[in-house]
Design a protein around this motif. Structure first.
Motif, PDB file in Angstrom:
ATOM      1  N   THR A 115      58.001   1.580  39.464  1.00  0.00           N
ATOM      2  CA  THR A 115      56.920   2.256  38.810  1.00  0.00           C
ATOM      3  C   THR A 115      55.860   2.467  39.327  1.00  0.00           C
ATOM      4  N   LEU A 147      55.687   0.717  33.487  1.00  0.00           N
ATOM      5  CA  LEU A 147      56.421   0.862  32.074  1.00  0.00           C
ATOM      6  C   LEU A 147      56.185  -0.539  30.593  1.00  0.00           C
ATOM      7  N   SER A 169      54.797  -4.454  36.280  1.00  0.00           N
ATOM      8  CA  SER A 169      55.832  -3.010  35.880  1.00  0.00           C
ATOM      9  C   SER A 169      54.782  -1.940  35.359  1.00  0.00           C
TER      10      SER A 169
END
Length: 443
Positions: free
Chosen positions: A173, A236, A234
């Protein structure tokens, strides 16, 4: 989250082939977005650097050092058990501990990957760390075969899976252009662990005994994976908590199916040398003390194999590097291991095989990510490993059974390992040709 961010690198066979720029002499197929956004816009959604990105790589390196590094070192336990606690059992039976450990680790990928897509890495890493340490401590007090099966074969493997998958998926990511390099650096942690752990086990087994040796490895996991919990992140922010646990649409495109088929064959044979190289060495007149170092040499070759090919893959194409590395990993047992009799020859084989097998381990994830939607990174990586868990489970025991059936001859086992890996590399080639039939394209 913007559509361009969600649809980065989504692939189908039609899009990938049709997207090739016909007047380019070295088209970068893996850099073409599947939506209408420009390449510049898509690349800008991945920072490809920065403190958070490189801290994630650092944390993943540590996590893989003390998790998958231990998996790579089971050959040390195989030999120790055969000479001590489980000396009354045949090698093929002892190998079930390592094979079950591999299977549970791989099979857990589908569940852990789905959890990663829903919740991110930290909520998985913390319980994974606790299970890993608990399973390690239980292994240290085990005395019976079924206890090793439960503690080392199941609990440790569950903990390793919960540490391994979120760490690698999180890296994807943060990076796009340098994704293979970043993943290669992280995955090299397993190679470093595979060098350090057999040597550590060999020395400590003699000095402090089996129980305290295993406990020390548990404390190492507690510290290093604790750092991973603090550093792996991450990008996201939006979690997919309303999506089904298994969506058959992950198999919608042919390249992904072919990569899975190739990985099944490769995984069947890939770990056989790691399981049996120590026994092979001792059966050819090498002292047990020296034979332990052969496994470390094999894992040391894997360190470079996880770094150099990964760097080349970002330049020349991920499939373009994965395919020859997988093919050569299969060819080496057939043309080299079969004739290796002296310590020098076995060491050379171990180092070179470690290099090419390490390259496959480092590049298969970037290849999966390349043909996947960013929302499916964790799920697809996990599904791949869940499926290959079955051949990984069977490889070691089947090889041990062949070894017993042939009266101690390693030829049949070696041929099996090489042939399955070569066949798997051909499926990878098929997937690459579906993405682009042009040899000079960067796929």
């Amino acid at each position: 989250m913007p559509t361009a961010d969600l649809d980065v690198e989504k692939r189908s066979t039609k899009e990938s082939v049709a997207g090739v720029i016909s007047n380019s002499s070295a088209t970068a197929v893996n850099d073409l977005p599947s939506n209408a956004s420009s390449v510049a816009d898509v690349d800008s959604t991945f920072p490809d650097g920065g403190a958070a990105a490189w801290l994630t790589v650092f944390g993943a390196f540590l996590a893989l050092f003390c998790s998958f590094g231990q998996l790579n070192s089971f050959g040390t336990f195989q030999t120790w058990y055969a000479e001590h606690q489980l000396s009354h059992l045949p090698p093929s039976t002892i190998a079930w501990i390592g094979s079950l450990q591999l299977w549970v680790f791989f099979f857990s990928g589908g569940f852990v990957g789905r959890l990663f897509d829903a919740y991110g890495p930290r909520r998985i890493l913390i319980p994974g760390l606790l299970v890993l340490v608990f399973g390690t401590m239980m292994t240290s007090i085990s005395t019976q075969y079924y206890q090793y099966i439960l503690a080392q074969g199941v609990l440790v493997a569950v903990g390793i899976g919960a540490v391994f998958y979120p760490s690698l998926a999180a890296i994807s990511t943060h990076f796009k252009k340098y994704r293979s390099t970043a993943l290669g650096i992280a995955v090299s942690g397993s190679g470093v662990g595979g060098v350090v752990y057999p040597i550590m086990y060999q020395q400590l087994f003699i000095k402090v005994g089996f129980a305290w040796t295993v406990r020390i490895s548990g404390f190492i996991s507690l510290v290093l994976c604790g750092v991973a919990v603090a550093t792996v992140t991450s990008r996201l922010a939006k979690r997919q908590q309303d999506t089904p646990w298994f969506d058959p649409r992950v198999f919608r495109d042919a390249p992904f199916r072919l990569v899975v088929a190739g990985s099944i064959l490769i995984s069947f044979g890939l770990f056989i040398p790691f399981f049996y190289i120590v026994d092979y060495s001792t059966d050819h007149g090498i002292s047990p003390e020296t034979a332990f170092y052969v496994l470390s040499v094999m894992n040391a070759g894997g360190i470079l194999g996880r770094l150099a090919p990964a760097f080349l893959a970002d330049v020349l194409g991920r499939f373009n590097i994965l395919i020859p590395c997988a093919f050569l990993a299969g060819l080496l047992p057939l043309v080299f291991w079969t004739f290796a009799r002296s310590l020098a020859a076995i060491m050379v084989f171990a180092a070179v095989y470690g290099f090419f097998s390490g390259a496959f381990n480092a590049l298969v994830i970037p290849c999966i990510v390349q043909i996947s939607d960013v929302r499916e990174y964790g799920t697809r990586i996990g599904v791949l490993y869940s499926i290959v868990s079955f051949p990984a489970l069977c490889g070691g025991p089947v090889a041990g059974a062949m070894l017993k059936a042939e009266g101690g001859s390693y030829i049949g086992m070696i041929m099996l390992a090489g042939a399955t890996m070569i066949a798997g590399s051909l499926f990878m080639l098929w997937a690459r040709l579906l993405l682009s039939k042009r040899v000079r394209d960067r796929v």
